[in-house]
Design a protein around this motif. Structure first.
Motif, mmCIF file in Angstrom:
data_model
loop_
_atom_site.group_PDB
_atom_site.id
_atom_site.type_symbol
_atom_site.label_atom_id
_atom_site.label_comp_id
_atom_site.label_asym_id
_atom_site.label_seq_id
_atom_site.Cartn_x
_atom_site.Cartn_y
_atom_site.Cartn_z
ATOM 1 N N THR A 110 14.628 12.519 -18.271
ATOM 2 C CA THR A 110 15.593 13.485 -18.809
ATOM 3 C C THR A 110 15.221 14.841 -18.242
ATOM 4 O O THR A 110 14.078 15.054 -17.800
ATOM 5 C CB THR A 110 15.544 13.547 -20.348
ATOM 6 O OG1 THR A 110 14.228 13.947 -20.767
ATOM 7 C CG2 THR A 110 15.890 12.193 -20.953
ATOM 8 N N SER A 160 15.471 20.111 -21.910
ATOM 9 C CA SER A 160 14.571 20.090 -23.070
ATOM 10 C C SER A 160 15.154 20.971 -24.164
ATOM 11 O O SER A 160 15.647 22.067 -23.887
ATOM 12 C CB SER A 160 13.180 20.605 -22.677
ATOM 13 O OG SER A 160 12.600 19.801 -21.676
ATOM 14 N N TYR A 161 15.073 20.504 -25.400
ATOM 15 C CA TYR A 161 15.617 21.252 -26.526
ATOM 16 C C TYR A 161 14.494 21.767 -27.420
ATOM 17 O O TYR A 161 13.447 21.130 -27.547
ATOM 18 C CB TYR A 161 16.574 20.373 -27.334
ATOM 19 C CG TYR A 161 17.825 20.013 -26.575
ATOM 20 C CD1 TYR A 161 18.965 20.810 -26.664
ATOM 21 C CD2 TYR A 161 17.860 18.890 -25.756
ATOM 22 C CE1 TYR A 161 20.121 20.484 -25.960
ATOM 23 C CE2 TYR A 161 19.009 18.559 -25.039
ATOM 24 C CZ TYR A 161 20.133 19.360 -25.150
ATOM 25 O OH TYR A 161 21.269 19.045 -24.442
ATOM 26 N N ASN A 162 14.687 22.932 -28.020
ATOM 27 C CA ASN A 162 13.703 23.490 -28.946
ATOM 28 C C ASN A 162 14.412 24.065 -30.158
ATOM 29 O O ASN A 162 15.603 24.384 -30.100
ATOM 30 C CB ASN A 162 12.868 24.581 -28.258
ATOM 31 C CG ASN A 162 13.632 25.889 -28.125
ATOM 32 O OD1 ASN A 162 13.704 26.681 -29.058
ATOM 33 N ND2 ASN A 162 14.233 26.120 -26.957
ATOM 34 N N ARG A 183 17.782 25.439 -25.363
ATOM 35 C CA ARG A 183 17.597 24.418 -24.330
ATOM 36 C C ARG A 183 17.112 25.060 -23.027
ATOM 37 O O ARG A 183 17.408 26.233 -22.745
ATOM 38 C CB ARG A 183 18.908 23.676 -24.092
ATOM 39 C CG ARG A 183 20.013 24.527 -23.515
ATOM 40 C CD ARG A 183 21.391 23.903 -23.742
ATOM 41 N NE ARG A 183 21.723 23.884 -25.163
ATOM 42 C CZ ARG A 183 22.805 23.307 -25.661
ATOM 43 N NH1 ARG A 183 23.671 22.710 -24.856
ATOM 44 N NH2 ARG A 183 23.038 23.330 -26.949
ATOM 45 N N ASN A 198 13.117 22.663 -16.466
ATOM 46 C CA ASN A 198 11.974 23.016 -15.628
ATOM 47 C C ASN A 198 11.981 22.167 -14.364
ATOM 48 O O ASN A 198 11.684 20.973 -14.416
ATOM 49 C CB ASN A 198 10.663 22.793 -16.389
ATOM 50 C CG ASN A 198 10.520 23.753 -17.558
ATOM 51 O OD1 ASN A 198 10.512 24.960 -17.382
ATOM 52 N ND2 ASN A 198 10.425 23.212 -18.759
ATOM 53 N N ARG A 210 6.465 21.282 -12.557
ATOM 54 C CA ARG A 210 5.315 21.363 -13.467
ATOM 55 C C ARG A 210 4.190 22.036 -12.700
ATOM 56 O O ARG A 210 3.940 21.718 -11.538
ATOM 57 C CB ARG A 210 4.876 19.967 -13.910
ATOM 58 C CG ARG A 210 5.919 19.180 -14.702
ATOM 59 C CD ARG A 210 5.331 17.832 -15.089
ATOM 60 N NE ARG A 210 6.297 16.925 -15.668
ATOM 61 C CZ ARG A 210 6.564 16.820 -16.961
ATOM 62 N NH1 ARG A 210 5.937 17.629 -17.812
ATOM 63 N NH2 ARG A 210 7.442 15.958 -17.407
ATOM 64 N N THR A 233 0.117 23.148 -20.652
ATOM 65 C CA THR A 233 0.995 21.993 -20.510
ATOM 66 C C THR A 233 0.502 21.026 -19.442
ATOM 67 O O THR A 233 0.901 19.858 -19.434
ATOM 68 C CB THR A 233 2.433 22.435 -20.154
ATOM 69 O OG1 THR A 233 2.430 23.135 -18.899
ATOM 70 C CG2 THR A 233 2.998 23.348 -21.236
ATOM 71 N N ASN A 258 9.074 28.257 -18.643
ATOM 72 C CA ASN A 258 7.756 27.618 -18.630
ATOM 73 C C ASN A 258 7.057 27.910 -17.305
ATOM 74 O O ASN A 258 6.091 28.653 -17.263
ATOM 75 C CB ASN A 258 7.884 26.113 -18.868
ATOM 76 C CG ASN A 258 6.577 25.469 -19.280
ATOM 77 O OD1 ASN A 258 5.892 25.973 -20.171
ATOM 78 N ND2 ASN A 258 6.221 24.365 -18.649
#
Length: 359
Positions: free
Chosen positions: A56, A59-61, A70, A73, A76, A90, A135
């Protein structure tokens, strides 16, 4: 833990972290100097790029102190290597260190654009502004070859989906051809983070980020292209960069920014130790003052993760910084709150196999 003896700490060329402790979910290990050097210049740590097939991508917060629910990213880890980056912990979820691993062992998500298209087409999807760069930086150096961010922007443009982009990277200028038409439709806003105007401090604290002058030039180019830009004084480092707030805002305003925001230095989990190692090496004379100010704002701790406190702290010092920021913004005409991005234009573009409507 790596020794704090400054004669034993190895400084790696163009890297900020001075250690590479095992992540909190990994087995610990210790490097022993045996007299052998495995590469011609042991101070140089090469960047490694791995590919990840994400399942997916949005990302939801539910964080009440974030202005979005939402985010996306593309990568990473972050090669910019900002020593203060709150996202460093992370990397532990990958079994990697928040130290050197975070800035040298990067993960690209090349299927992000395809996943984004699928998720936006889902019948249950409800449009709201999507944040990118909250992020890790979507315009870090590897984006030049990977093109994940650019392809995601193309998808968002096709769907007329609103997006807020945060970056320190001048590479965003490459995508003005996508961003400017989106901005004309009220679909995009960009935030450019400028931590200090001191190029020497910037190079030591955020080693692979464009210089402050170059970031101000990026603000100018975006603004001239009709793209609304916010200058982000983030993070404010007490005792180190806090005296620059007014100068940073003035420089951003002169470059064309129409809005501004600020965040206090945050030291969650492993970031605190990495930051203190950096202070001991690069700013030993100010280390005690910096940490004292931070602890003063967080009830004696290095960091307070509570919602409503984690971004700016509390107490007299935090209030003073907030007052200075608001006063400077008023004088310069910089907005703190901006008009909402448009959501009413969102629609799924036609694709092969779709049944056409007669109306």
């Amino acid at each position: 833990m790596q020794s704090q003896d400054r004669t034993k700490i190895r400084i790696h060329t163009a890297r900020a972290a001075l250690s590479n402790q095992a992540g909190r979910f990994d087995l610990s290990c210790e490097t022993i100097e045996d007299g052998w050097v495995s590469e011609p210049d042991a101070s140089r740590v090469a960047t490694e790029i791995r590919q990840e097939a994400a399942r997916t991508i949005i990302s939801y917060n539910r964080s009440p102190d974030l202005p979005f629910d939402r985010s996306l990213n593309p990568y990473r880890g972050c090669e910019h290597g900002c020593i203060y980056c709150f996202a460093r912990p992370t990397h532990a979820y990958l079994g990697l260190s928040a130290g050197l691993d975070f800035e040298t062992k990067l993960v690209a998500r090349p299927n992000a654009p395809e996943l984004l298209r699928q998720e936006l087409r889902a019948g249950k999807y409800r449009v709201a502004p999507l944040a990118i760069g909250t992020n890790t930086d979507p315009y870090q150096p590897i984006e030049k070859q990977q093109l994940v961010m650019r392809r995601c922007l193309q998808v968002l443009s096709e769907f007329n989906h609103p997006v807020a982009v945060i970056t320190k990277g001048a590479l965003i200028e490459r995508d003005i051809d996508i961003l400017a038409p989106m901005a004309a439709r009220g679909l995009v806003r960009v935030g450019v983070s400028v931590t200090t105007l001191d190029p020497d401090l910037s190079r030591r604290m955020e080693p692979r980020v464009p210089t402050p002058t170059r970031r101000l030039a990026t603000i100018r180019r975006l603004s001239e292209a009709g793209i609304p830009v916010r200058i982000m004084v983030a993070p404010v480092v007490p005792g180190l960069t806090d005296h620059e707030i007014e100068a940073l805002l003035a420089a951003g305003s002169e470059a064309g920014a129409d809005a501004a925001s600020w965040i206090m230095l945050r030291l969650p989990r492993e970031v605190s130790e990495l930051w203190q190692q950096w202070l001991a090496e690069h700013e030993p004379g100010r280390a005690a003052k910096v940490m004292a100010r931070l602890r003063e704002m967080h009830g004696g701790r290095d960091y307070d993760p509570r919602w409503g406190q984690r971004m700016r702290g509390e107490g007299e010092y935090a209030r003073m910084i907030g007052h200075r920021f608001k006063t400077a913004c008023r004088k310069l005409g910089l907005q703190e709150k901006t008009a909402e991005l448009r959501c009413d234009l969102f629609s799924s573009p036609a694709q092969v196999g779709d049944q056409l409507s007669f109306f």
